[in-house]
Design an enzyme around this catalytic site. Structure first.
Site: not given
Ligand code: AP5
Ligand code: MG
Length: 213
Positions: A13, A88, A127, A160, A171
Site C-alpha cells: 500500500k 481499517r 523490509r 520496523r 497483524r
Molecule cells: P509496503 O509498501 O511497505 O507495504 P504496506 O502495505 O504499506 O505495509 P505496512 O506494513 O505499512 O502495512 P500495515 O497496514 O501493517 O502498516 P501501517 O503502517 O499502515 O511494502 C512491504 C514490503 O514489500 C516492502 O519491503 C516493499 O519494498 C516490498 N514490496 C512492495 N511492493 C512489492 C512488490 N510488488 N513486489 C515485491 N516486493 C514489494 O500500520 C501500522 C500499525 O499502525 C497498525 O498495525 C496499527 O497498529 C496502526 N494503525 C495504522 N493505521 C491505523 C488505523 N487506521 N486504525 C487503527 N490502527 C492503525
Molecule cells: Mg505502509
C-alpha cells in the site's frame, strides 16, 4: 481524486501510494506514518498508539478518526488524496463517509492490493524503513544503492518494530478480522478495484494507473 488503499500488512500500500501521490500531485496520507512520527517525537498520541502497534493490534478508532478528518481539511487536500492504512474498520469507513458527505464529497476509488498471506511474512522480514524520511526498501526486491543507507536522504535503514514475524502474524489475523470486511463495504458502494499485488511493483503501479486514468 480521492483514493483509499486497501490490503494486508505488507501488501505494498505504502509503496504504491507514494507513486500515486507523485503522479497525480495529491498528498499521501498514511496513518501508520503519522503514528510513527508521533512515536519518534514522544507525543501523548504516540505513546498511546505504540502500546497497540507493538502488539500488532489496531489503535482504537477514537484516536484515529478525528486525526484523519482534520488532516483531510487541510489546504493541500482540496484536490484529493491517497489514504494509506485508513479506514481499517467499518466504523472508520462510516465515519469517513459521514465526514465527506457533510461537504458533498465522496471517495472515488478503493484499491485493494491483493497479496496472499504466505507471501507477506517473507516481505516483511526483508523490509527496511528509513529513520529519516520513512522511505521503504526491501533487501531483495527493492534494495537501496548502499546497504543500510537511504538513497533519498542518507538516513539509516532499520527493521520496523512491528515487522518481527510473531507480530506480523498477529497483524495478519487482525487484518482478516477487522479490515477485510471493508472489501464488501466498498464493493457495495461500487468503487472497489482489485489489483494483483504479487507482481513486480511497477506492474502493480501500471494496473493502478490503468484504473485511475
Ligand atoms: P509496503 O509498501 O511497505 O507495504 P504496506 O502495505 O504499506 O505495509 P505496512 O506494513 O505499512 O502495512 P500495515 O497496514 O501493517 O502498516 P501501517 O503502517 O499502515 O511494502 C512491504 C514490503 O514489500 C516492502 O519491503 C516493499 O519494498 C516490498 N514490496 C512492495 N511492493 C512489492 C512488490 N510488488 N513486489 C515485491 N516486493 C514489494 O500500520 C501500522 C500499525 O499502525 C497498525 O498495525 C496499527 O497498529 C496502526 N494503525 C495504522 N493505521 C491505523 C488505523 N487506521 N486504525 C487503527 N490502527 C492503525
Ligand atoms: Mg505502509
Amino acid at each position: 481524486m480521492k483514493i483509499i488503499m486497501l490490503g494486508a500488512p505488507g501488501a505494498g500500500k505504502g509503496t504504491q501510494a507514494k507513486m500515486i501521490a507523485e503522479k497525480y500531485s495529491i498528498p499521501h496520507i498514511s496513518t501508520g506514518d503519522i503514528f510513527r512520527a508521533n512515536i519518534k517525537e514522544g507525543t501523548e498520541l504516540g505513546k498511546k498508539a505504540k502500546t497497540y502497534m507493538d502488539k500488532g493490534e489496531l489503535v482504537p478508532d477514537e484516536l484515529v478518526v478525528d486525526l484523519v478528518v482534520d488532516r483531510l481539511a487541510k489546504d493541500d487536500a482540496v484536490k484529493g488524496y491517497v489514504l494509506d492504512g485508513f479506514p481499517r474498520t467499518i466504523p472508520q469507513a462510516e465515519a469517513l463517509d459521514a465526514a465527506l458527505a457533510k461537504r458533498n464529497e465522496k471517495v472515488d476509488f478503493a484499491i485493494d492490493v491483493n497479496v496472499p498471506d504466505e507471501n507477506i511474512v517473507k516481505r516483511m522480514s526483508g523490509r527496511r524503513a528509513c529513520v529519516g524520511c520513512g522511505a521503504t526498501y526491501h533487501i531483495v526486491n527493492v534494495p537501496p544503492k548502499k546497504e543500510g543507507i537511504c538513497d533519498t536522504c542518507g538516513g539509516e535503514l532499520i527493521l520496523r518494530d512491528d515487522d518481527k514475524p510473531e507480530t506480523v502474524l498477529n497483524r495478519l489475523s487482525v487484518y482478516h478480522e477487522q479490515t477485510q470486511p471493508l472489501i464488501d463495504y466498498y464493493t457495495k458502494e461500487g468503487i472497489l478495484k482489485t489489483v494483483d499485488g504479487t507482481v513486480p511493483m511497477m506492474d502493480v503501479f501500471s494496473a493502478i494507473t490503468a484504473i485511475l486514468g
